[in-house]
Design an enzyme around this catalytic site. Structure first.
Site, PDB file in Angstrom:
ATOM      1  N   GLU A   1       3.490  10.229 -12.483  1.00 43.98           N
ATOM      2  CA  GLU A   1       2.185   9.737 -12.916  1.00 43.98           C
ATOM      3  C   GLU A   1       2.007   8.282 -12.471  1.00 43.98           C
ATOM      4  O   GLU A   1       0.960   7.880 -11.997  1.00 43.98           O
ATOM      5  CB  GLU A   1       2.076   9.865 -14.439  1.00 43.98           C
ATOM      6  CG  GLU A   1       0.645   9.856 -14.908  1.00 43.98           C
ATOM      7  CD  GLU A   1       0.556  10.072 -16.413  1.00 43.98           C
ATOM      8  OE1 GLU A   1       1.539  10.514 -17.023  1.00 43.98           O
ATOM      9  OE2 GLU A   1      -0.519   9.762 -16.951  1.00 43.98           O
TER      10      GLU A   1
ATOM     11  N   ARG B   1      19.465  17.545 -17.491  1.00 47.31           N
ATOM     12  CA  ARG B   1      19.570  18.732 -18.353  1.00 47.31           C
ATOM     13  C   ARG B   1      19.768  20.011 -17.550  1.00 47.31           C
ATOM     14  O   ARG B   1      20.287  20.999 -18.066  1.00 47.31           O
ATOM     15  CB  ARG B   1      18.366  18.808 -19.300  1.00 47.31           C
ATOM     16  CG  ARG B   1      18.405  17.703 -20.360  1.00 47.31           C
ATOM     17  CD  ARG B   1      17.269  17.833 -21.354  1.00 47.31           C
ATOM     18  NE  ARG B   1      15.973  17.551 -20.787  1.00 47.31           N
ATOM     19  CZ  ARG B   1      15.400  16.347 -20.714  1.00 47.31           C
ATOM     20  NH1 ARG B   1      16.045  15.301 -21.196  1.00 47.31           N
ATOM     21  NH2 ARG B   1      14.224  16.183 -20.184  1.00 47.31           N
TER      22      ARG B   1
HETATM   23  P1  AMP Z   1       7.667  17.922 -13.896  1.00 45.68           P
HETATM   24  O1  AMP Z   1       8.226  17.281 -12.664  1.00 45.68           O
HETATM   25  O2  AMP Z   1       6.347  17.365 -14.324  1.00 45.68           O
HETATM   26  O3  AMP Z   1       7.645  19.435 -13.773  1.00 45.68           O
HETATM   27  O4  AMP Z   1       8.642  17.548 -15.088  1.00 45.68           O
HETATM   28  C1  AMP Z   1       9.834  18.218 -15.267  1.00 45.68           C
HETATM   29  C2  AMP Z   1      10.949  17.290 -15.658  1.00 45.68           C
HETATM   30  O5  AMP Z   1      10.559  16.381 -16.679  1.00 45.68           O
HETATM   31  C3  AMP Z   1      12.100  18.103 -16.211  1.00 45.68           C
HETATM   32  O6  AMP Z   1      13.316  17.564 -15.715  1.00 45.68           O
HETATM   33  C4  AMP Z   1      11.979  17.964 -17.719  1.00 45.68           C
HETATM   34  O7  AMP Z   1      13.252  17.816 -18.290  1.00 45.68           O
HETATM   35  C5  AMP Z   1      11.115  16.709 -17.944  1.00 45.68           C
HETATM   36  N1  AMP Z   1       9.988  16.955 -18.856  1.00 45.68           N
HETATM   37  C6  AMP Z   1       8.663  16.929 -18.532  1.00 45.68           C
HETATM   38  N2  AMP Z   1       7.889  17.155 -19.582  1.00 45.68           N
HETATM   39  C7  AMP Z   1       8.712  17.356 -20.644  1.00 45.68           C
HETATM   40  C8  AMP Z   1       8.507  17.688 -22.032  1.00 45.68           C
HETATM   41  N3  AMP Z   1       7.295  17.830 -22.556  1.00 45.68           N
HETATM   42  N4  AMP Z   1       9.606  17.846 -22.814  1.00 45.68           N
HETATM   43  C9  AMP Z   1      10.840  17.706 -22.299  1.00 45.68           C
HETATM   44  N5  AMP Z   1      11.092  17.407 -21.011  1.00 45.68           N
HETATM   45  C10 AMP Z   1      10.052  17.226 -20.179  1.00 45.68           C
END
Ligand code: AMP
Length: 178
Positions: A102, A65
């Site tokens: 996770e 995205r």
């Molecule tokens: P993080 O590495 O935990 O910061 O997760 C970010 C990545 O996971 C991004 O590429 C987001 O597109 C996806 N992502 C994580 N949580 C969500 C959520 N609640 N809704 C949509 N996309 C998410």
């Protein structure tokens, strides 16, 4: 300048999908903003305003995205666009950076010759959650010898404290904070 109204407008177009992709997650669906011509435009306007005077050489979009917003932002800034991809997708020689999920690990890759040392880079993704993905993206850019000026997101889930995972000196920019 972006007004409070444009932030509220974009926020009103984001759809919450409960229990996707797994139970307990509230997925922030941005396809409902993208299909709205004004919503998409307001996001790009917000990001462009933030970086127009920052001499950005490259926008690096995180698969997948981040490609949508990152490529249009690069075009608007007169910068190059560089994709940060999941393993096995880039055809040339690559650099890799792994990060913790996770359960297990994931990896981002960049073409070795995509960004020259010393260049100024903005990283873009749709959403900042725990910061694992964007933190790894910063480290990947550092492997090229370039500078990460900022990491920019449409949405930030602030309780997950992703901002704290960004390396020192990297500005964290997000349009909508939950
Ligand atoms: P993080 O590495 O935990 O910061 O997760 C970010 C990545 O996971 C991004 O590429 C987001 O597109 C996806 N992502 C994580 N949580 C969500 C959520 N609640 N809704 C949509 N996309 C998410």
């Amino acid at each position: 300048m972006t007004t409070i109204n444009s932030v509220d407008f974009v926020k009103s177009k984001i759809r919450d999908v409960l229990d996707f992709p797994v139970k307990g997650i509230v997925f922030k669906d941005i396809t409902t903003v993208l299909r709205d011509k004004d919503g998409f435009k307001e996001i790009i306007k917000f990001l462009k305003d933030k970086f127009a005077d920052k001499n950005i050489d490259y926008v690096a979009g995180i698969e997948s995205r981040g490609f949508i917003f990152g490529s249009v932002l690069a075009y608007e800034l007169g910068a190059g666009f560089v994709p940060l991809r999941k393993p096995g997708k880039l055809p040339g020689e690559t650099l890799s950076q792994s990060y913790e999920l996770e359960y297990g690990t994931d990896t981002l890759q960049i073409h070795k010759d995509a960004i020259e040392a010393g260049k100024r880079v903005v990283i873009v993704d749709d959403l900042l959650a725990t910061g694992g993905t964007a933190g790894a993206a910063c480290k990947l850019i550092y492997q090229t010898g370039a500078e990460v000026v900022a990491a920019a997101f449409v949405i930030e889930l602030q309780d997950l404290k992703g901002r704290e995972k960004m390396p020192e000196g990297v500005e964290t920019v997000s349009m909508i904070v939950y």
